[in-house]
Write a protein that holds these residues in place. Sequence first.
Motif, short mmCIF file in Angstrom:
data_model
loop_
_atom_site.label_atom_id
_atom_site.label_comp_id
_atom_site.label_asym_id
_atom_site.label_seq_id
_atom_site.Cartn_x
_atom_site.Cartn_y
_atom_site.Cartn_z
N MET A 210 0.87 -1.28 -0.23
CA MET A 210 0.64 0.05 -0.18
C MET A 210 1.33 1.30 0.11
O MET A 210 1.19 1.83 0.64
N SER A 211 0.92 1.88 -1.57
CA SER A 211 2.08 2.94 -1.37
C SER A 211 1.50 4.40 -2.17
O SER A 211 0.30 3.55 -3.25
N ARG A 212 2.49 4.78 -1.73
CA ARG A 212 0.95 6.28 -2.73
C ARG A 212 2.21 5.92 -4.18
O ARG A 212 3.72 5.93 -4.23
N GLN A 213 1.28 5.81 -5.21
CA GLN A 213 1.84 5.62 -6.68
C GLN A 213 2.59 7.09 -6.91
O GLN A 213 3.65 6.78 -8.20
N TYR B 115 -5.57 3.00 -6.92
CA TYR B 115 -5.12 1.67 -7.97
C TYR B 115 -5.41 0.70 -7.40
O TYR B 115 -4.37 0.76 -6.96
N LEU B 116 -6.35 -0.43 -7.60
CA LEU B 116 -5.99 -1.69 -6.94
C LEU B 116 -5.72 -2.44 -7.57
O LEU B 116 -6.54 -2.63 -8.59
N GLU B 117 -4.55 -3.91 -7.56
CA GLU B 117 -4.67 -4.86 -8.25
C GLU B 117 -5.08 -6.50 -7.19
O GLU B 117 -4.71 -5.79 -6.19
N GLN C 22 -1.12 11.62 -7.68
CA GLN C 22 -2.86 11.64 -7.98
C GLN C 22 -3.18 10.14 -7.25
O GLN C 22 -4.97 9.98 -6.70
N LYS C 23 -2.36 9.35 -7.35
CA LYS C 23 -3.00 7.91 -6.29
C LYS C 23 -2.52 7.03 -5.69
O LYS C 23 -1.33 7.55 -5.71
N ILE C 24 -2.67 5.88 -4.80
CA ILE C 24 -2.41 5.10 -4.12
C ILE C 24 -2.36 4.02 -4.43
O ILE C 24 -3.33 3.69 -5.42
N HIS C 25 -1.17 3.16 -4.75
CA HIS C 25 -1.65 1.74 -5.00
C HIS C 25 -1.30 1.03 -4.06
O HIS C 25 -0.70 0.61 -3.03
#
Length: 301
Positions: free
Chosen positions: A220-223, A273-275, A226-229
Motif C-alpha cells: 500500500m504505497s503512493r504511486q 489503483y487496486l491490484e 494522484q494515486k495510492i497503489h
Amino acid sequence: MDNPNYRSGFVAIVGRPNVGKSTLLNRVVGQKVAIMSDKPQTTRNKIQGIYTTDDAQIVFIDTPGIHKPKSELGDYMMKSALSSLNEVDAVIMMVNAEQRRGAGDNFIIDRLKTVKKPVYLVVNKIDQITPDDLLVVIDQYKDALNWQEVLPISALEGNNVEELLSELTGKLPKGPQYYPEDQVTDHPERFIVSELIREKIFQLTRQEIPHSVAVVIDKMSRQNEQKIHVQATIIVDRPTQKGILIGKGGSMLKKIGTLARQDIENLLGDKVYLELWVKVVPDWQDKSSALQSYGYRKDDY
Ligand SMILES: Nc1nc2c(ncn2[C@@H]2O[C@H](COP(=O)(O)OP(=O)(O)OP(=O)(O)O)[C@@H](O)[C@H]2O)c(=O)[nH]1
C-alpha cells in the motif's frame, strides 16, 4: 485533559454471528470501520470503534462471533472473543429480536456468568418485530443473567442507540481521552482495506465461496501525486474457488475490485489503483503458520 470529569473506557460487544454487532459499531462511529454482511462470521479480528464526545470516550471492541470452535481458526476466534471480556469496563450482549433464544446464546450467557463488569442485554433489529413480540423475546432472556439493563434497539435505523450510549457513558470510570477526537479506529488502514475487499467477495459470491477466504495486503504505497497503489492477494483453499473468484474472463475479480476500490477511496480520501491476485493455499485455516502469516497473530489475544 482539561475536563476533570471526563469519562472513558472500553466496551466489548458479544453475540451470535449476524446479530448486528458491526452495524451498531458503524452507526456509533459514523464511518464504515467494521465489515457488514448478511452472512455469519465475517468478523475475524477485534475491531475497535471509538466514540468521542466533549464529556466521554467509549472504545468499542467488536468481537468475533462466539461459537463452538470447529477448526483452528474457530478456536482463535473464540479465545480472542473471550479474552477481551476481562479487560473492559462493560459488556454488551447483543441478540437478534427475530430469533428465539438458542444454544448459541446459552453458550455465551454461560461464559458471561464469570464477568464481573456490567453486562447489558441489547435486543437488536426491533424494527422487524411488533412490541408484543419484543416482550416475548425479553422474557426469554430476562432471568438468564443479572443484566445491568435490557435495551431494545435497531442498529440499522438508530432507534434507542443514543440511550444506549448515554447509559454506557454513565458507567465509565473517570479517565483520559485515549484517542484524538477525529480517530474512529486504532486498526491500521491495511486491515480495514483487507476487510473491505473481503466484504465485496461475500456480497458478490454468496454461497459459492465459503468463509475460508483471507485477504492479505501486500503493498500500500503512493504511486504518484494522484494515486495510492494497493496490491492484495486473496487466499482460498481450493482451485475451484479460485476459478469462481476470477470469473469468466476475469469478470468477477473485476467486479470485486471496482466495488472495493470505491470504498477504499472513501476511506483513504484519495484515488486508488487496486491490484488483486488470487492464490490457492490448501487447508490454510488449519495451518498455524499460514494463519500467522495472514495476520491472525496468536499474541493478539
Ligand atoms: N432489520 C435490521 N437489520 C439489521 C439490524 N442490524 C443489523 N442488521 C442486518 O443484519 C446483518 C448482519 O449484521 P452485522 O452487523 O454484519 O452482524 P455481526 O453481528 O457483526 O456479524 P458477525 O460479523 O458475523 O459477527 C446485516 O445484513 C445487517 O444489515 C437492525 O437493527 N435491523
